[in-house]
Design a protein around this motif. Structure first.
Motif, PDB file in Angstrom:
ATOM      1  N   TRP A 219      42.475  44.845  43.545  1.00 62.65           N
ATOM      2  CA  TRP A 219      41.347  45.579  44.113  1.00 62.65           C
ATOM      3  C   TRP A 219      40.751  44.795  45.271  1.00 62.65           C
ATOM      4  CZ3 TRP A 219      41.484  43.111  39.472  1.00 62.65           C
ATOM      5  CH2 TRP A 219      40.474  42.189  39.166  1.00 62.65           C
ATOM      6  N   GLU A 220      40.007  45.485  46.100  1.00 61.15           N
ATOM      7  CA  GLU A 220      39.550  44.968  47.387  1.00 61.15           C
ATOM      8  C   GLU A 220      38.840  43.626  47.272  1.00 61.15           C
ATOM      9  OE1 GLU A 220      39.179  45.095  51.508  1.00 61.15           O
ATOM     10  OE2 GLU A 220      40.069  46.711  50.317  1.00 61.15           O
ATOM     11  N   ASP A 221      37.892  43.512  46.344  1.00 62.96           N
ATOM     12  CA  ASP A 221      37.044  42.318  46.290  1.00 62.96           C
ATOM     13  C   ASP A 221      37.718  41.118  45.642  1.00 62.96           C
ATOM     14  OD1 ASP A 221      35.044  43.705  47.511  1.00 62.96           O
ATOM     15  OD2 ASP A 221      33.982  44.221  45.667  1.00 62.96           O
ATOM     16  N   SER A 382      43.829  40.033  31.216  1.00 64.31           N
ATOM     17  CA  SER A 382      42.871  38.986  30.874  1.00 64.31           C
ATOM     18  C   SER A 382      41.577  39.145  31.669  1.00 64.31           C
ATOM     19  CB  SER A 382      43.485  37.607  31.143  1.00 64.31           C
ATOM     20  OG  SER A 382      42.715  36.582  30.572  1.00 64.31           O
ATOM     21  N   LEU A 383      41.693  39.378  32.970  1.00 60.28           N
ATOM     22  CA  LEU A 383      40.507  39.528  33.812  1.00 60.28           C
ATOM     23  C   LEU A 383      39.693  40.758  33.419  1.00 60.28           C
ATOM     24  CD1 LEU A 383      41.929  38.638  37.353  1.00 60.28           C
ATOM     25  CD2 LEU A 383      40.658  37.159  35.782  1.00 60.28           C
ATOM     26  N   ARG A 445      33.208  30.936  32.686  1.00 61.11           N
ATOM     27  CA  ARG A 445      32.859  32.172  31.967  1.00 61.11           C
ATOM     28  C   ARG A 445      32.099  33.145  32.865  1.00 61.11           C
ATOM     29  NH1 ARG A 445      30.468  32.025  25.956  1.00 61.11           N
ATOM     30  NH2 ARG A 445      32.655  31.462  25.639  1.00 61.11           N
ATOM     31  N   SER A 446      31.146  32.660  33.639  1.00 60.56           N
ATOM     32  CA  SER A 446      30.376  33.569  34.487  1.00 60.56           C
ATOM     33  C   SER A 446      31.250  34.182  35.582  1.00 60.56           C
ATOM     34  CB  SER A 446      29.188  32.830  35.116  1.00 60.56           C
ATOM     35  OG  SER A 446      29.629  31.769  35.950  1.00 60.56           O
ATOM     36  N   ARG A 447      32.176  33.393  36.127  1.00 59.79           N
ATOM     37  CA  ARG A 447      33.046  33.915  37.189  1.00 59.79           C
ATOM     38  C   ARG A 447      33.997  34.984  36.656  1.00 59.79           C
ATOM     39  NH1 ARG A 447      32.686  28.579  39.176  1.00 59.79           N
ATOM     40  NH2 ARG A 447      34.549  27.882  38.078  1.00 59.79           N
ATOM     41  N   LEU A 451      34.341  39.013  37.782  1.00 60.01           N
ATOM     42  CA  LEU A 451      35.578  39.700  38.145  1.00 60.01           C
ATOM     43  C   LEU A 451      35.807  40.919  37.264  1.00 60.01           C
ATOM     44  CD1 LEU A 451      37.992  36.708  38.826  1.00 60.01           C
ATOM     45  CD2 LEU A 451      36.784  38.125  40.485  1.00 60.01           C
ATOM     46  N   LYS A 452      35.503  40.784  35.983  1.00 56.79           N
ATOM     47  CA  LYS A 452      35.630  41.920  35.063  1.00 56.79           C
ATOM     48  C   LYS A 452      34.781  43.092  35.537  1.00 56.79           C
ATOM     49  CE  LYS A 452      34.381  43.281  30.337  1.00 56.79           C
ATOM     50  NZ  LYS A 452      33.852  42.800  29.033  1.00 56.79           N
TER      51      LYS A 452
END
Length: 484
Positions: A219-221, A382-383, A445-447, A451-452
C-alpha cells in the motif's frame, strides 16, 4: 473469431504461476474484483510440480466458488530444463510453455475478458493479450522494493562487474533505498546461472512490455519513497512507463476453519496471556539444517517464552528445497529435535509438524511475536495483525524484505549475520526472542500497530489501495464500452 459480449459485465482473466506464495494473493485479488466491483473473473492456473499442498490451497481458498478457475493442462518440461535448475528458471520455462494452452483456453471462452493480468513469471504471455485486444497488467505479489530492483537489474547488469554479492558499495536504484549486495534476490547471486539471465529478461520485459499498469501487493504509505520514484521521470519513472498501482495488502482471511482443524492448539492459545506467545514458522518452502533446528529449539527453551513452532524435518538441500512439493517428510519431530525438548517445554510451548493455519494463529490475541522467513505473504499477515517479527530470511527476495522490516520500518529484529551465511546460535536466538516479546523502549510495538492501522485504512473505500484498484476497474469498464 466471434465472442458473446451481450449484457456482459467487465471481465478480468488472471494467470497465476505455480507456488503457494503466488497463488494466495492472486486468489484474493480475484475475490476483490468480484466482491467489491461486480466483475467476472477467470483464474488460469498454470500446471505445477506441487503435490497436494497447492491443490488443497486452491480448493479451500476458492470455497465458496465466486469466480471461474481453469487449470491448464500439465506439460512435460523434462526435455527442456537442465538438471538441478533453480526455481526462477523452472517457473519461467513452465510459464513459457503454457502459452499455447492459455491461448486456446481464451479462444474457447464465450465471453472475451477485457483485461489479462499475469504475474511476474508470466510476462511473455502479454503478447496473447495483444492478440485478443485486451488490457494487460503485471501483478507482483511483492513490495515496491522488489519491483524497483527487478526493473533496474538490466541496468545493473551493464554497470556492475563481477558478482553482486562481492561488491563493496551498495547498489543504487534511482530514487529508492539502496540495496546492500548481500540482500539481493536469489537469481542475482550467480550471474553464470541461467536463472540470472531469466531474471534480467523479466526486468527487460516489464520495462518494454508496453503494459497498462503494474499491480503491487503493498500500500502507498508503506513505501512512499519507492512509490514516488516510480512516478518521477527523473528517477524510476524514466524506466517504468506504466503506472504502478499499490492494491494490497492481499492476504488470505482468518476464519473458523483454522480453529476446527487445530482445536487443541486454539484451546491452548485461548488460555495464554495477551501478546505472550511467539509463533515460529519458516513457510511452506523453507528448510533448515539439523544443527540450526537444534539451535532454535534451545533458543526457545532458554528464552522461557511461550511458543507455537511449526517445524519441518531438517534438510541437507537448499533452503528452498520444499518450494514446489510443499514438503513430504512427515517424521515425528521427536526424532530430530533435542532429546527431551518437547517434554521439557510441554507447559510453555506447542510443536506442530509441517503445517498450521497461520493467519488464524497470527490473528489470535495471545500472539505477540513471529519468527519468520520473511516471505511477503507471511510479512503482510504479520503486519495486518500488529505482530512484531524476528526476520530470518532464507531465499528468493526474503533478504530484501527483512531489510525493509528492520532498517526501513523498524518492526523487526534480525540476526547479526544472515542465517544463510552461518548457523545462528542459541544465545542469539534467546536474545532476539526476549527483545521481541518483552515490550522495551525500542518502539517496535507502536510502529507495527501504526502499520496495521495504515493497512486497514488503505483497503477501505476511499483508501489508497481501494482507489488504486478502482482506477483499474474504470479502465476495464471503458474497454468494455469501446468494444461494445
Amino acid at each position: 473469431m466471434d465472442f458473446d459480449r451481450s449484457n456482459s459485465k467487465p471481465h478480468v482473466a488472471i494467470l497465476a504461476s505455480p507456488g503457494l506464495g503466488h497463488l494466495i494473493p492472486v486468489i484474493e485479488l480475484g475475490k476483490r474484483f468480484v466482491t467489491q466491483h461486480n466483475f467476472n473473473v477467470t483464474l488460469f492456473v498454470a500446471p505445477s510440480p506441487t503435490s497436494k499442498a497447492e491443490a488443497q490451497q486452491l480448493q479451500s481458498a476458492t470455497t465458496p466458488k465466486i469466480f471461474d478457475i481453469v487449470e491448464l493442462p500439465p506439460i512435460d518440461i523434462s526435455n527442456i530444463i537442465e538438471p538441478g535448475a533453480a526455481v526462477v528458471r523452472v517457473l519461467r520455462v513452465i510459464m513459457r510453455e503454457i502459452r499455447q494452452s492459455l491461448r486456446s483456453a481464451i479462444s474457447n471462452m464465450q465471453s472475451l475478458p477485457n483485461a489479462l493480468i499475469v504475474d511476474l513469471f508470466g510476462t511473455e504471455s502479454m503478447s496473447i493479450a495483444e492478440e485478443f485486444n485486451m488490457l494487460k497488467y503485471i501483478f507482483l505479489p511483492a513490495n515496491a522494493s522488489f519491483l524497483a530492483l527487478t526493473i533496474y537489474t538490466p541496468f545493473l547488469d551493464k554497470q556492475v562487474e563481477g558478482e553482486y554479492e562481492e561488491q563493496k558499495e551498495v547498489l543504487r536504484i534511482p530514487g529508492c533505498s539502496p540495496v546492500r549486495p548481500e540482500d539481493v534476490v536469489d537469481p542475482m547471486l550467480d550471474r553464470s546461472n541461467l536463472q540470472y539471465h531469466e531474471y534480467v529478461q523479466m526486468g527487460v520485459e516489464m520495462a518494454q512490455g508496453h503494459v497498462d499498469g503494474f499491480l503491487l501487493n503493498t500500500w502507498e504509505d508503506l513505501q512512499p519513497k519507492e512509490m514516488k520514484a516510480f512516478r518521477d521521470d527523473n528517477q524510476l519513472g524514466r524506466i517504468v512507463k506504466a503506472p504502478v498501482y499499490p492494491v494490497g495488502p492481499l492476504v488470505r482471511p482468518s476464519g473458523s476453519s483454522g480453529r476446527s482443524s487445530a482445536r487443541k492448539l486454539f484451546d491452548w492459545l485461548d488460555i495464554q496471556p495477551s501478546k505472550s506467545v511467539i509463533y515460529v514458522s519458516f513457510g511452506s518452502g523453507g528448510t533448515l539444517s539439523y544443527q540450526q533446528v537444534t539451535e532454535i529449539a534451545w533458543g526457545l527453551e532458554l528464552s522461557q517464552k511461550r511458543f507455537v513452532w511449526v517445524v519441518r524435518p531438517p534438510s541437507s538441500d537448499s533452503t528452498d528445497a520444499a518450494f514446489f512439493h510443499g514438503g513430504g517428510d512427515n517424521r515425528d519431530p521427536c526424532t530430530y529435535l533435542p532429546e527431551g525438548f518437547t517434554k521439557r517445554t510441554q507447559h510453555v510451548g506447542i510443536v506442530i509438524p509441517m503445517w498450521a493455519p497461520q493467519m488464524d494463529i497470527l490473528s489470535h490475541p495471545s500472539i505477540g511475536g513471529f519468527l519468520s522467513h520473511c516471505g511477503w505473504n507471511s510479512t503482510l499477515e504479520s503486519l495486518l495483525n500488529g505482530v512484531r517479527m524476528i526476520a530470518w530470511p532464507l531465499y528468493a527476495e526474503q533478504r530484501l524484505n527483512a531489510r525493509l522490516l528492520t532498517d526501513g520500518l523498524g518492526v523487526a529484529v534480525q540476526p547479526k549475520e544472515l542465517p544463510v551465511k552461518r548457523e545462528v546460535g542459541r544465545e542469539e536466538i534467546e536474545e532476539m526472542v526476549r527483545k521481541v516479546m518483552e515490550d522495551g523502549k525500542d518502539g517496535i510495538r507502536s510502529r507495527v500497530n501504526e502499520l496495521k492501522n495504515g493497512a486497514q485504512k488503505a483497503l477501505c473505500k476511499g483508501g489508497s489501495s481501494y482507489d488504486a484498484l478502482y482506477l483499474i476497474v474504470k479502465q476495464c469498464e471503458q474497454k468494455l464500452q469501446i468494444v461494445e
